[in-house]
Design an enzyme around this catalytic site. Structure first.
Site, PDB file in Angstrom:
ATOM      1  NE  ARG A  18      29.534  34.094 -43.328  1.00 23.44           N
ATOM      2  CZ  ARG A  18      29.738  34.404 -42.052  1.00 23.44           C
ATOM      3  NH1 ARG A  18      29.255  35.525 -41.566  1.00 23.44           N
ATOM      4  NH2 ARG A  18      30.427  33.598 -41.254  1.00 23.44           N
ATOM      5  CD  GLN A  74      33.189  21.324 -36.682  1.00 26.97           C
ATOM      6  OE1 GLN A  74      33.807  22.162 -37.331  1.00 26.97           O
ATOM      7  NE2 GLN A  74      32.135  21.648 -35.941  1.00 26.97           N
ATOM      8  N   GLY A  79      28.935  24.191 -35.737  1.00 31.13           N
ATOM      9  CA  GLY A  79      29.149  25.424 -34.993  1.00 31.13           C
ATOM     10  C   GLY A  79      30.486  25.457 -34.280  1.00 31.13           C
ATOM     11  CB  ALA A 368      64.888  42.911 -80.734  1.00 31.28           C
TER      12      ALA A 368
HETATM   13  C1  UD1 Z   1      32.321  34.151 -34.799  1.00 36.84           C
HETATM   14  C2  UD1 Z   1      31.764  34.306 -33.382  1.00 36.84           C
HETATM   15  C3  UD1 Z   1      31.393  35.758 -33.165  1.00 36.84           C
HETATM   16  C4  UD1 Z   1      32.633  36.640 -33.378  1.00 36.84           C
HETATM   17  C5  UD1 Z   1      33.263  36.387 -34.741  1.00 36.84           C
HETATM   18  C6  UD1 Z   1      34.615  37.072 -34.786  1.00 36.84           C
HETATM   19  C7  UD1 Z   1      30.614  32.250 -32.748  1.00 36.84           C
HETATM   20  C8  UD1 Z   1      29.306  31.549 -32.638  1.00 36.84           C
HETATM   21  N1  UD1 Z   1      30.579  33.474 -33.246  1.00 36.84           N
HETATM   22  O1  UD1 Z   1      31.274  34.493 -35.691  1.00 36.84           O
HETATM   23  O2  UD1 Z   1      30.908  35.958 -31.847  1.00 36.84           O
HETATM   24  O3  UD1 Z   1      32.254  38.005 -33.236  1.00 36.84           O
HETATM   25  O4  UD1 Z   1      33.479  34.972 -34.964  1.00 36.84           O
HETATM   26  O5  UD1 Z   1      35.161  37.075 -36.074  1.00 36.84           O
HETATM   27  O6  UD1 Z   1      31.610  31.689 -32.355  1.00 36.84           O
HETATM   28  N2  UD1 Z   1      34.215  27.037 -37.581  1.00 36.84           N
HETATM   29  C9  UD1 Z   1      34.503  25.706 -37.411  1.00 36.84           C
HETATM   30  N3  UD1 Z   1      33.475  24.825 -37.348  1.00 36.84           N
HETATM   31  C10 UD1 Z   1      32.160  25.204 -37.422  1.00 36.84           C
HETATM   32  C11 UD1 Z   1      31.893  26.589 -37.595  1.00 36.84           C
HETATM   33  C12 UD1 Z   1      32.934  27.481 -37.658  1.00 36.84           C
HETATM   34  O7  UD1 Z   1      35.668  25.310 -37.325  1.00 36.84           O
HETATM   35  O8  UD1 Z   1      31.285  24.334 -37.339  1.00 36.84           O
HETATM   36  C13 UD1 Z   1      35.350  27.995 -37.670  1.00 36.84           C
HETATM   37  C14 UD1 Z   1      35.368  28.760 -38.986  1.00 36.84           C
HETATM   38  O9  UD1 Z   1      36.168  28.095 -39.940  1.00 36.84           O
HETATM   39  C15 UD1 Z   1      35.978  30.104 -38.580  1.00 36.84           C
HETATM   40  C16 UD1 Z   1      35.607  30.237 -37.109  1.00 36.84           C
HETATM   41  O10 UD1 Z   1      35.222  28.960 -36.665  1.00 36.84           O
HETATM   42  O11 UD1 Z   1      37.375  30.102 -38.724  1.00 36.84           O
HETATM   43  C17 UD1 Z   1      34.457  31.222 -36.899  1.00 36.84           C
HETATM   44  O12 UD1 Z   1      33.334  30.757 -37.614  1.00 36.84           O
HETATM   45  P1  UD1 Z   1      32.408  31.760 -38.432  1.00 36.84           P
HETATM   46  O13 UD1 Z   1      31.298  30.968 -39.007  1.00 36.84           O
HETATM   47  O14 UD1 Z   1      33.198  32.591 -39.335  1.00 36.84           O
HETATM   48  O15 UD1 Z   1      31.828  32.640 -37.233  1.00 36.84           O
HETATM   49  P2  UD1 Z   1      31.325  34.152 -37.269  1.00 36.84           P
HETATM   50  O16 UD1 Z   1      29.938  34.170 -37.763  1.00 36.84           O
HETATM   51  O17 UD1 Z   1      32.304  35.011 -37.935  1.00 36.84           O
HETATM   52 CA    CA Z   2      34.144  34.654 -39.091  1.00 34.86          CA
END
Ligand code: UD1
Ligand code: CA
Length: 459
Positions: A18, A74, A79, A368
């Site tokens: 995003r 990872q 997720g 200058a």
């Molecule tokens: C996540 C939470 C949400 C919370 C929000 C707070 C989950 C499913 N959702 O949503 O409940 O309100 O954060 O800001 O946990 N990441 C990985 N590997 C992955 C996916 C994500 O390391 O496969 C890391 C991302 O880099 C990030 C963090 O996990 O730093 C959160 O991931 P993101 O996709 O931003 O989750 P949100 O949709 O913001």
């Molecule tokens: Ca996030």
């Protein structure tokens, strides 16, 4: 209760889709510093036994940014639950509390973490985890905390999976959770990916725990706190930056710095400013700037990786690039650029000059339009201007070159050889003068006897 060991896992493998950027999300800077370093700093402050960061493939830059802490890759981003599971091998023998944090919630305050840890330590043994909740004004995108009447946490429902009534709930998941190590991987094993995103959600472990007869808990931050915002988009980043800037400017004002128009001054996390300093509108501080006492910085200056001593006046429209060291009582004027150079006490570089890879001795005057020609297209070389030297306007000093103390360079010179102390050097065409020539020319024109007039007549 005795304190158990603490380990921190920071999730940072997400692509940051995003953000629409090639830079890994957690490396986007806030006030000049990659966002993940704020979080690393904060967790170091609570003294964990270990910090582990989960990164994606080809994220060596993130690994470097969090060093010396360990990173694990990872390889497929399935997720947040899947990301935590990557640490299974490393953590399976650990016995204590595990703090799970999101690398994209960088400004999380230490007090919030200690509150969670205290709640975990005070809880009964049936309580397996504590989540940090907050109330954002705009809860879009956050998981909702579904609470039970006994004050426990029933589930976390992700925004995209929430029913309208769940979506209307204001208490949201900050992404920070502390869990007792003995439960973590059992709970994760039971998490599936049957949801709107097809991902393994870490947040699902709350419902799984409840179903296994365990209790989950939460602590909440009452107000909307920008510090708990997740950064998912450039808009989020800009909002966090504005928050940081306000905080840094506030600290400057509190320490006695005069900011004539605070909103137009951009600071860095490490900007250091002395006493009795005046900063005029539209000044930008990049990282690594130290400003001494009694300095005045006029409008439209840009400074980075530079040190400015007491009593200096800079600008308007000056640029200090990395390695500029400006000693006491120096004047740097408009359209002057300084890079990797020392300008010694009391020297003046007042107009339209480039000082690169050099030294300007104490009390020297750089006229200058003086240019230090530091680069021949292949290598950089040094220009040394001695104390008290006077460089006439529009001079080019071709490096490597040394101008001795108190030497004078005639205006318009191109200096390619060293100049001795106290000497005058002029390196330009000699001026010729023909007495009366101009008035004779005017006369010819008036009478039509000039060469041009003769030519016209013969046509
Ligand atoms: C996540 C939470 C949400 C919370 C929000 C707070 C989950 C499913 N959702 O949503 O409940 O309100 O954060 O800001 O946990 N990441 C990985 N590997 C992955 C996916 C994500 O390391 O496969 C890391 C991302 O880099 C990030 C963090 O996990 O730093 C959160 O991931 P993101 O996709 O931003 O989750 P949100 O949709 O913001
Ligand atoms: Ca996030």
């Amino acid at each position: 209760m005795t304190q158990r060991k603490l380990l921190v896992v920071i999730l940072a493998a997400g692509k940051g889709t995003r953000m629409h950027s090639n830079l890994p999300k957690v490396l986007h800077p806030l006030a000049g510093r990659p966002m993940i370093q704020y979080l690393i700093n904060t967790v170091e402050g609570i003294d964990p036994e270990r910090v582990v960061v989960i990164v994606g493939p080809e994220m060596e830059d993130v690994t470097r940014a969090v060093a010396p802490h360990r990173t694990l890759v990872q390889s497929r981003r399935l997720g947040t639950g899947h990301a935590v599971a990557v640490a299974r091998e490393l953590l399976h023998e650990f016995n204590g509390e595990i703090l799970l944090l999101c690398g994209d919630v960088p400004l999380l305050p230490r007090t919030a973490l200690t509150r969670m840890l205290s709640a975990m330590r005070a809880a009964d043994l049936q309580t397996c985890l504590v989540v940090l909740g907050f109330y954002p004004n705009d809860p879009a995108g956050y998981g909702r905390l579904i609470t039970a009447s006994d004050g426990s946490l029933r589930a976390i429902v992700e925004h995209q999976d929430a029913t309208p009534s769940q979506g209307a709930m204001g208490l949201c998941n900050s992404g920070a959770m502390v869990i007792r190590s003995e439960y973590l991987f059992h709970l994760l094993d039971a998490v599936g990916n049957n949801n709107a995103s097809g991902e393994y959600y870490l947040t699902d472990i709350v419902a799984v725990a409840r179903h296994s007869g365990l209790r989950c808990s939460y602590v909440e931050v009452e107000s909307e706190s920008v510090e708990l915002f997740g950064i998912n988009t450039q808009r989020d980043l800009a909002r966090a930056e504005a928050f940081m800037q306000e905080h840094l400017r506030g600290a400057m004002l509190d320490s006695g710095v005069t900011l004539v128009d605070p909103l137009t001054v951009h600071c860095c996390f490490d900007t250091k400013i002395g006493r009795n300093v005046i900063i005029h509108p539209y000044v930008v501080f990049g990282s690594g700037v130290t400003i001494g006492d009694n300095v005045e910085i006029q409008s439209f200056c840009h400074l980075e990786q530079s040190t400015v001593s007491a009593g200096v006046r800079i600008g308007p429209y000056a640029r200090l690039r990395p390695g500029a060291t400006i000693n006491a009582n120096v004047h740097i004027g408009n359209f002057v650029e300084i890079k990797s150079s020392v300008v010694e006490t009391g020297a003046k570089v007042n107009h339209l000059s480039y000082i690169g890879d050099g030294r300007v001795g104490a009390g020297a005057n750089i006229g200058a339009g003086t240019i230090f020609c530091n680069y021949n297209g292949h290598v950089k070389a040094f220009t040394d201007v001695g104390a008290g030297a006077f460089i006439g306007s529009n001079s080019a000093l071709v490096a490597p070159v040394k101008i001795g103390d108190n030497a004078i360079i005639g205006a318009g010179s191109v200096i390619t050889k060293n100049v001795a102390a106290n000497a005058l050097a002029v390196a330009r065409c000699l001026q010729k003068e023909r007495p009366g020539w101009a008035s004779l020319r005017h006369l010819h024109h008036e009478r039509g006897t000039g060469k041009a007039a003769q030519k016209r007549r013969t046509k």
